[in-house]
Design an enzyme around this catalytic site. Sequence first.
Site, PDB file in Angstrom:
ATOM      1  N   HIS A  40       0.814  -1.218   0.000  1.00 23.78           N
ATOM      2  CA  HIS A  40       0.000   0.000   0.000  1.00 23.78           C
ATOM      3  C   HIS A  40       0.847   1.268   0.000  1.00 23.78           C
ATOM      4  O   HIS A  40       0.304   2.378  -0.132  1.00 23.78           O
ATOM      5  CB  HIS A  40      -0.928  -0.006   1.224  1.00 23.78           C
ATOM      6  N   ASP A  97      -2.507   1.640  -4.823  1.00 24.17           N
ATOM      7  CA  ASP A  97      -3.791   1.878  -4.155  1.00 24.17           C
ATOM      8  C   ASP A  97      -4.813   0.882  -4.673  1.00 24.17           C
ATOM      9  O   ASP A  97      -4.580   0.165  -5.660  1.00 24.17           O
ATOM     10  CB  ASP A  97      -4.271   3.304  -4.376  1.00 24.17           C
TER      11      ASP A  97
END
Length: 484
Positions: free
Chosen positions: A454, A458
Amino acid sequence: MIARRIWRSQRFLRPFSSSSVCAPPFRVPEYLSQSSCSPASRPFFVHPPTLMEWCGGSRSWFSNEAMAIDSNSGLIDVPLAQTGEGIAECELLKWFVKEGDPVEEFQPLCEVQSDKATIEITSRFKGKVALISHTPGDIIKVGETLVRLAVEDSQDSLLLTSDSSEIINLGGSKQRTDNLVGALSTPAVRNLAKDLGIDINVITGTGKDGRVLKEDVLRFSDQKGFVTDSVSSEHAVIREDSVSTKASSNFGDKTVPLRGFSRAMVKTMTMATSVPHFHFVEEINCDSLVELKQFFKQNNTDSTIKHTFLPTLIKSLSMALTKYPFVNSCFNAESLEIILKGSHNIGVAMATEHGLVVPNIKNVQSLSLLEITKELSRLQHLATNNKLNPEDVTGGTITLSNIGAIGGKFGSPLLNLPEVAIIALGRIEKVPKFSKEGTVYPASIMMVNIAADHRVLDGATVARFCCQWKEYIEKPELLMLQMR
């Protein structure tokens, strides 16, 4: 001419460390020995008496593989060399030689396994194996001695006879090799003596040339009253008075040391837990993929090729990566930079009896389906036999974990750092589905779970990437249109 004479006169020089007390003999240039200048002004001139005094002790120097040579005994210590970047230790898997065996140049001595690959250690010298320092299963640090070789040293006029266990020097004196390298025995016997707490050098061997056998160690143990219950199962001997003790301990705890790829998995998975993950799960209709595989099998003219689903999944994944290059990248936490990888080196996780290993197929974007199939088969064969090269397991950019080949609908994988994405593939199974008209029909469905870093990716990017990959799998004709 002067430079040539200097080179000829000093070409036998060898590098030596400050701890060495004797250097290899060399000849002083004639123009220096005949010069009328003072000794203080001749820095390279060495007086013969000083050189002889200097050579009073032992000497050692190192080749480009760091083999320490002892000129007084004619023995060479062969250490574990650096097998790869960042490798500090290796596990010894097996020996190809035993003590007393003759060795040729570049002959394999042993096989070791690092965190990344299995490597053969070869000899740089011709001689005879004098002493084996480790047994299979030992963890050896880089620089530690693996084996000691007895070689012919012409500079010290040391002759080694291959048909006897004696070393003969120019003075005519003889020494038993036992005095130099200890008792002759196999690594298993040495390990047995070590477990029993016995100095193997005090045991009288009954084997050929005085070799200490397993029976000699056990006989010595009985005579001295040593306990054998603690000996490992590899060479344990169960005595009559310890049968009940042994039987009662079968249900006890057992300590299993981690070796090879299992040790590497501890390191990589521990690192992966420090990275923020998120997962994206999707199901893919594989009806077209099943039909394509069946077509390949029916039209296969090469019996050595086995067609599976995986090559098509790998190629379609590469096509999707072309449109979403950030999924095929790595993250540099120190400089806060994302490196977009130009090559699609797709790794495939393989469970072997030696542990989990992830070799990768290089440059998938430039390979055909048939080439991917052959390369995958090659990697699977090497992984099964624990023969993967360091190049096969390094440089990966994204990983596929085909857990469905063993069982399970989907998995929840952890990143294979420094990659930013890994995909777990579930098994393909027939399930009922509803059409737009409301009718029920069977469909071959596969669940995929994408784990992503992350810090780099995304959810929207991963979702779009997965939808593109899904489209290529469900409609292979689109894949064919864009393949190069």
